[in-house]
Design an enzyme around this catalytic site. Structure first.
Site, PDB file in Angstrom:
ATOM      1  CG  HIS A 187      39.831  33.455  27.899  1.00 30.16           C
ATOM      2  ND1 HIS A 187      40.917  34.071  27.330  1.00 30.16           N
ATOM      3  CD2 HIS A 187      40.327  32.507  28.730  1.00 30.16           C
ATOM      4  CE1 HIS A 187      42.034  33.522  27.813  1.00 30.16           C
ATOM      5  NE2 HIS A 187      41.695  32.564  28.661  1.00 30.16           N
ATOM      6  N   PRO A 191      34.193  33.788  30.820  1.00 31.03           N
ATOM      7  CG  PRO A 191      31.930  33.311  30.765  1.00 31.03           C
ATOM      8  CD  PRO A 191      32.972  33.970  31.584  1.00 31.03           C
ATOM      9  CD  GLU A 192      30.993  38.490  28.981  1.00 25.72           C
ATOM     10  OE1 GLU A 192      30.990  39.592  28.428  1.00 25.72           O
ATOM     11  OE2 GLU A 192      30.163  38.184  29.866  1.00 25.72           O
ATOM     12  CG  MET A 193      37.006  40.791  26.899  1.00 25.77           C
ATOM     13  SD  MET A 193      36.731  42.590  26.959  1.00 25.77           S
ATOM     14  CE  MET A 193      38.318  43.205  26.440  1.00 25.77           C
TER      15      MET A 193
END
Lengths: 339, 339
Positions: free
Chosen positions: B96, B140-142
């Site tokens: 993201h 920092p991922e979904m």
């Protein structure tokens, strides 16, 4: 029993011989079915005889290949997701470095794009083979210089081998061949629906409500722009009569003549949000906005709902896509670059 | 002719009765084949009997579902790409807002992760159903709060219907059920290889060179950590003897005891770059680095190459994944959020 069969057979025949007047009307207004006959279909989707099984399979891999992007994590399928109506479901495409399209352009669907007269919202590309190179290079999309794409693909022996199988051993695996192969795969992304069965003479393929919706769709003048196999795909002035409600979002004004590509209506329920800048989520609102901007009329709630009922029947059957296993990078493959 | 058949049959029999000593040795060192028998396999991959066709199909859709992310454009498959060995081919996962994993962690493969004793590099998650919720929420991922995931899924009637089919009409489509369904799909991502055939007694399933590589792999002590079905998947101290060459990249030090998850070696040629921070691209270099950090020895070029020859044989057959058609959003589906 035998008599019943004869009666049944003659009923089928009569439905073809004395076609539903709506079918005739639809055809007169320029609506066309996706041909059922595969040879007839190929005459349209592959006039130059480029499609072969090897090229389609290779093109599919490249379509799903994130290493065609500078970062190594964005593929064609990221924004033209074959599981989401061939689009991405967001207003504005977001790509490399999380940068949105500077003109606030929405990702159009790749399904049935083979039937479009030209590609991109401003129609600047003549065909899919040419189009495929655009997003690959665009800074806010895949951000790959052609030389990087060519170097990545050529660094992977399995890809080179597959290109040889697809085009002969003397093939040059250059940027044009790579993008062209993706285009060839995209030529197969055709989605026949019940609507096509209806146009082909199967009267009960659409419900009465859907047929009524089609009638209103024609009567309101929608086929002026939404015609042909794609119910769209040509260039038309936009807005034609009154300003577009969300014209303030982005700076896109069409081509040099103010012409904008007419969106296909096939699978339209899967490709919200709508318009070039993806500002309208409701299909009914989109229909009514088109009435205002293009036809200069207020389409009533009741008529807009009827049209939507018809549009839902344009959802087609997608080709089965077996998710491809991509070949491995080698030590000479240019590394991902996130900057 | 008949005699030939008898001789052939007895040769087959003898290859089982008097097994290759290397097979016995490998098993003694803790190496295990993926069971060929489906019931035997299910005892390991599905001890609690969670797998049903409906749940796997639904889990597959959710695995490929970008709307589980805040932005609507990142799915599980973005970083654990089933066409790229179940990983992403980049040193550090990027999610993201184009933010890299703050600890510089590399995305581990999802293939054969069902055989791991625990999940994540620090082993903090006991099983796949639990793991699936981590990246979905991680900023920092979904970057999706669980409430958003639940609201998105419940706003799509086709999903709710599929959950009912999978779990019964009283199912509560909550975050745990959603992540659990993804985990159930992941339980099916098992990749049997020629190596398994070899361990199961088919002596010629591995070439002489690959068998020699396996012998060196065992002799050098690699099976100390790389054992079991996954040839990895348990927690071990890292580094054990000497410092890791790229310890300066990122701040990851393992769990509270300095233990780090041992990577599976299955499909290892597809999952470069290597190590928790993805700093080594060459498999040979990775083997030699492991010799240094874990075994305190220099593995010669010749031996490292032999081990690599063996490791290549661990590339397994991937389950065929038909790319899923995802159901449409509705007007009540929470919109994509790119911030």
């Amino acid at each position: 029993m035998k008599m019943n069969k004869i009666i049944a057979a003659s009923l089928v025949a009569s439905s073809v011989l004395f076609a539903n007047p709506l079918i005739e009307k639809a055809k007169t207004m320029g609506l066309q079915a996706i041909p059922q006959n595969q040879n007839e279909l190929l005459k349209i989707t592959d006039p130059n005889g480029m499609i072969t099984p090897e090229r389609v399979e290779l093109g599919k891999k490249l379509y799903f290949e994130p290493r065609l992007s500078k970062s190594g994590i964005i593929s064609c399928n990221t924004c033209h997701n074959l599981g989401q109506g061939g689009a991405d479901g967001v207003p504005t495409a977001v790509g490399h470095m999380w940068v949105a399209n500077p003109h606030h352009l929405n990702s159009p669907t790749v399904y049935n794009a083979v039937f479009f007269k030209s590609q991109f919202w401003d129609g600047r590309s003549p065909h899919l083979e040419d189009q495929a190179g655009g997003p690959m290079q665009a800074a806010p999309e895949m951000a790959s210089p052609p030389a990087l794409v060519v170097e990545r693909v050529n660094s992977i022996p399995e890809y080179v081998e597959e290109f040889k199988k697809a085009y002969g051993k003397d093939v040059k695996v250059d940027f044009a061949t790579i993008t062209s192969t993706i285009g060839i795969f995209e030529r197969t992304l055709v989605t026949p629906s019940r609507y096509d069965d209806f146009l082909n003479g199967k009267e009960d393929a659409l419900t009465k409500e859907e047929q009524e919706g089609l009638q209103v769709f024609i009567d309101q003048g929608c086929t002026t722009c939404h015609n042909g196999i794609a119910l769209g795909g040509s260039m038309m002035p936009f807005p034609m009569v009154k300003p577009y409600k969300f014209a303030n979002v982005g700076d896109f004004k069409g081509d040099q003549n103010g012409m904008v590509k007419v969106s296909t209506l096939r699978n339209i329920t899967e490709t919200a949000p709508y318009f070039h800048n993806g500002q309208i989520w409701s299909l009914k609102e989109a229909v009514q906005e088109m009435g205002t901007t293009q036809l200069g009329k207020d389409i009533s709630d009741a008529d807009a709902e009827k049209i939507v009922t018809f549009l839902k029947a344009l959802k087609g059957e997608k080709p089965e896509i077996v998710y491809p296993q991509l070949p491995e990078s080698t030590l000479s493959t240019p590394k991902p670059d996130f900057n």
